[in-house]
Enzyme design. Sequence first.
Site, short mmCIF file in Angstrom:
data_model
loop_
_atom_site.label_atom_id
_atom_site.label_comp_id
_atom_site.label_asym_id
_atom_site.label_seq_id
_atom_site.Cartn_x
_atom_site.Cartn_y
_atom_site.Cartn_z
N ASP A 21 0.76 -1.14 0.05
CA ASP A 21 -0.05 0.06 0.00
C ASP A 21 0.78 1.17 0.00
O ASP A 21 1.57 1.63 1.02
CB ASP A 21 -0.86 -0.06 1.28
CG ASP A 21 -1.82 1.38 1.30
OD1 ASP A 21 -1.70 2.08 0.36
OD2 ASP A 21 -2.08 1.52 2.72
N ASN A 23 -0.16 4.48 -0.45
CA ASN A 23 -0.90 5.69 0.03
C ASN A 23 -1.54 5.64 1.46
O ASN A 23 -2.20 6.56 1.91
CB ASN A 23 -1.76 6.19 -0.92
CG ASN A 23 -2.98 5.28 -1.15
OD1 ASN A 23 -3.13 4.33 -0.76
ND2 ASN A 23 -3.78 5.53 -1.86
N ASP A 25 -4.14 3.91 2.84
CA ASP A 25 -5.45 3.76 2.98
C ASP A 25 -5.60 2.38 3.23
O ASP A 25 -6.96 1.67 3.41
CB ASP A 25 -6.16 4.03 1.82
CG ASP A 25 -5.99 3.34 0.46
OD1 ASP A 25 -4.98 2.38 0.65
OD2 ASP A 25 -6.45 3.31 -0.77
N ASP A 29 -1.96 -1.08 -3.91
CA ASP A 29 -2.10 -0.35 -5.12
C ASP A 29 -1.13 -0.52 -6.14
O ASP A 29 -0.09 -1.22 -5.66
CB ASP A 29 -2.37 1.05 -4.86
CG ASP A 29 -1.63 1.57 -3.67
OD1 ASP A 29 -0.23 1.29 -4.05
OD2 ASP A 29 -1.92 2.20 -2.91
N ASP A 98 -6.01 -10.29 -15.15
CA ASP A 98 -7.18 -11.33 -14.79
C ASP A 98 -8.09 -10.97 -15.67
O ASP A 98 -8.58 -9.80 -15.79
CB ASP A 98 -7.72 -11.28 -13.41
CG ASP A 98 -7.36 -12.81 -12.77
OD1 ASP A 98 -8.26 -13.54 -13.43
OD2 ASP A 98 -6.81 -12.90 -11.78
N ASP A 200 -10.02 -16.55 -15.87
CA ASP A 200 -10.93 -16.98 -14.76
C ASP A 200 -12.21 -18.05 -15.42
O ASP A 200 -12.65 -17.52 -16.13
CB ASP A 200 -11.43 -15.83 -14.01
CG ASP A 200 -12.04 -15.92 -12.72
OD1 ASP A 200 -11.50 -16.14 -11.77
OD2 ASP A 200 -13.51 -15.88 -12.65
N GLU A 257 -7.61 -20.98 -16.06
CA GLU A 257 -8.05 -21.56 -14.75
C GLU A 257 -9.11 -22.70 -15.39
O GLU A 257 -10.15 -22.55 -15.51
CB GLU A 257 -8.71 -20.53 -13.82
CG GLU A 257 -8.82 -21.35 -12.58
CD GLU A 257 -10.16 -20.57 -11.68
OE1 GLU A 257 -10.01 -20.61 -10.40
OE2 GLU A 257 -10.91 -19.83 -12.32
N HIS A 329 -4.34 -17.08 -4.47
CA HIS A 329 -5.62 -16.52 -3.81
C HIS A 329 -6.65 -17.09 -3.11
O HIS A 329 -7.35 -16.57 -2.62
CB HIS A 329 -5.57 -15.20 -4.60
CG HIS A 329 -6.31 -15.59 -5.66
ND1 HIS A 329 -6.03 -15.98 -6.65
CD2 HIS A 329 -7.91 -15.19 -5.98
CE1 HIS A 329 -7.11 -16.31 -7.59
NE2 HIS A 329 -7.96 -15.81 -7.04
N ASP A 330 -6.86 -18.60 -3.71
CA ASP A 330 -8.06 -19.09 -3.61
C ASP A 330 -7.63 -20.40 -2.44
O ASP A 330 -8.46 -21.22 -2.31
CB ASP A 330 -8.67 -19.68 -4.72
CG ASP A 330 -9.28 -18.84 -5.84
OD1 ASP A 330 -9.82 -17.70 -5.31
OD2 ASP A 330 -9.32 -19.20 -6.97
C1 NOJ Z 1 -11.73 -18.07 -9.61
C2 NOJ Z 1 -11.08 -17.15 -8.91
O1 NOJ Z 1 -9.71 -17.43 -8.74
C3 NOJ Z 1 -11.91 -16.78 -7.46
O2 NOJ Z 1 -11.26 -16.09 -6.80
C4 NOJ Z 1 -13.26 -16.22 -7.68
O3 NOJ Z 1 -13.99 -16.15 -6.71
C5 NOJ Z 1 -14.03 -17.00 -8.71
N1 NOJ Z 1 -12.98 -17.59 -9.83
C6 NOJ Z 1 -15.19 -16.41 -9.53
O4 NOJ Z 1 -14.47 -15.31 -10.26
#
Ligand code: NOJ
Length: 555
Positions: A21, A23, A25, A29, A98, A200, A257, A329-330
């Site tokens: 980050d 700035n 907040d 970013d 993405d 995605d 993905e 991130h999932d």
């Molecule tokens: C896969 C993404 O990696 C995930 O974070 C998202 O919730 C779903 N697709 C829906 O876009």
Amino acid sequence: MERKWWHDKVAYQIYPKSFFDSNGDGIGDIPGIIQKLDYLKDLGVDILWISPCYPSPFADQGYDISDYYDIHPAFGTLKDMDRLIEEARKREMYILLDLVVNHCSDEHEWFQKACADPNGKYGNFFYIENRKDDKLPCNWRSYFGGSVWEPLPGHPDKQYLHLFHKKQPDLNWENPEVREEVYKNINWWLDRGLRGFRIDAIINIKKKLPYKDYPADRPDGLSCVDHMLADAQGVGEFLGEMRDRGFASHEAFTVGEVFNEKDEELPDFIGDNGYFSTMFDFAPVVFGGSSKGWYDRKRITPDDYKRCCFHSQKRIGDIGFLSNIIENHDEPRGVSYYIPDGETSLHSKKMLAVMYFMLKGLPFIYQGQEIGMENMKFSSIDQIDDISTIDEYHVARNAGCTKEEALKCISLYSRDNARTPMQWDSSENAGFSSGKPWLNVNPNYNNINVKKQWNDPDSLLSFYKELIALRKNPLYRETIVYGDLIPYLEDRHNLMAYFRKGERTLLVAGNFQKKSQDIQLPQKCQKVLLNNYPNADITDRVLHLKDYQAVILEL
Ligand code: NOJ
């Protein structure tokens, strides 16, 4: 397999909200990413995938896009993005964004217009059905819980389809106008200098129509969308068209993905002139999944992990190039998930790094993985932001789990584990932000942070730098990038070992346990290329592997 410019690269995923980050907040970013480009360059990475940074109400943390042609103000401006692309280019680095086009946000103007006039042009951008009695068009369950059908705002007689959250209405890919919009947007970004996309939820764009029910897989009477997807034919026509109309003219790099692809589809997906350049290997990620929910998931063991990796390698053969990950991130943090509980150490973290990084394919590093960031310890469901985790908590509770049991299971799998802010140093908020971070920082940041590891030759971060440097070393590059992968002693418990055979022969071996074990080397070791211990103990062609020791040997 045709050789491509990106085969010998190393990729890195940035989750912008939690990276840096600039700035104060509390939200990472784009200027923050620019400030850290030299760090990434020094680490040795080339390709940067940035999770969504477009305007979005953040119902699903940016995977619900309300404008495909702009940047969310919290992340900066389009100018900042142009600057990032340019600064990356100067450093011979490549930016991927993405591409989220299975659905948009319900706050996108297309959906707003569809609500204003469901029978007009934009009504056909979505899947909208009339409501008859109380019967839904089908019993599919959305990924984030509940039916995929939701009343269309302002039209009690109509409903729309969303495979994910209700604020993520699915775009109707059967409509050529929707597809045109997608290709226009892809080209607009590529014209700006973007090198490609991570794509995605792309298998979801093809629905099995007309709607029908599938056998219910939970007491709610609904059926996971995956059953429908397995039955839907013809996604390839859309994907081929997107490649030709979207990616081809700029020779964009794309990583899909993709879940549940069939063996016979692999050449179409990632063979020469496939729909995508590459796709993630999710075999270890989906292992042990249960249709009942996370509470019923089977925990992966080291032997399962090995089998998943080898199986993927075998099935892909020379068809194409997979992208290998241990987290994103999932997912939970790889070191907290693939290493058995209580055995996480510097040695085991380095071993896991070696094992996945040396597989054939393109290695992706997720932010913080290089310093061994670990799962968060959640003490209450109130600390969770992620919609999917909250849903799974309730699924577990409804199935009879106590609060403690439900929290324990969601803690293991929660997507928020990977979304806590990047740990840069031991100052307040781990040096991520001078303001209040949008998501709590993992309290272990005093011990696990970039600054502490940067100048420590024994740190995980230094080890990742060595791994990356080895992949790029002209003596070994050809073998590591293109050499065949041949499993060794495949059935040995808690051992993961494989050859990489090309110009040279390398043996990659990791002892996936605390107890030491010996392995016979098939040939004399010429050189130890990498080792997570000071010494490799080899006597009479027997390699003695200590507690989570991993080595890369040249034979
Ligand atoms: C896969 C993404 O990696 C995930 O974070 C998202 O919730 C779903 N697709 C829906 O876009």
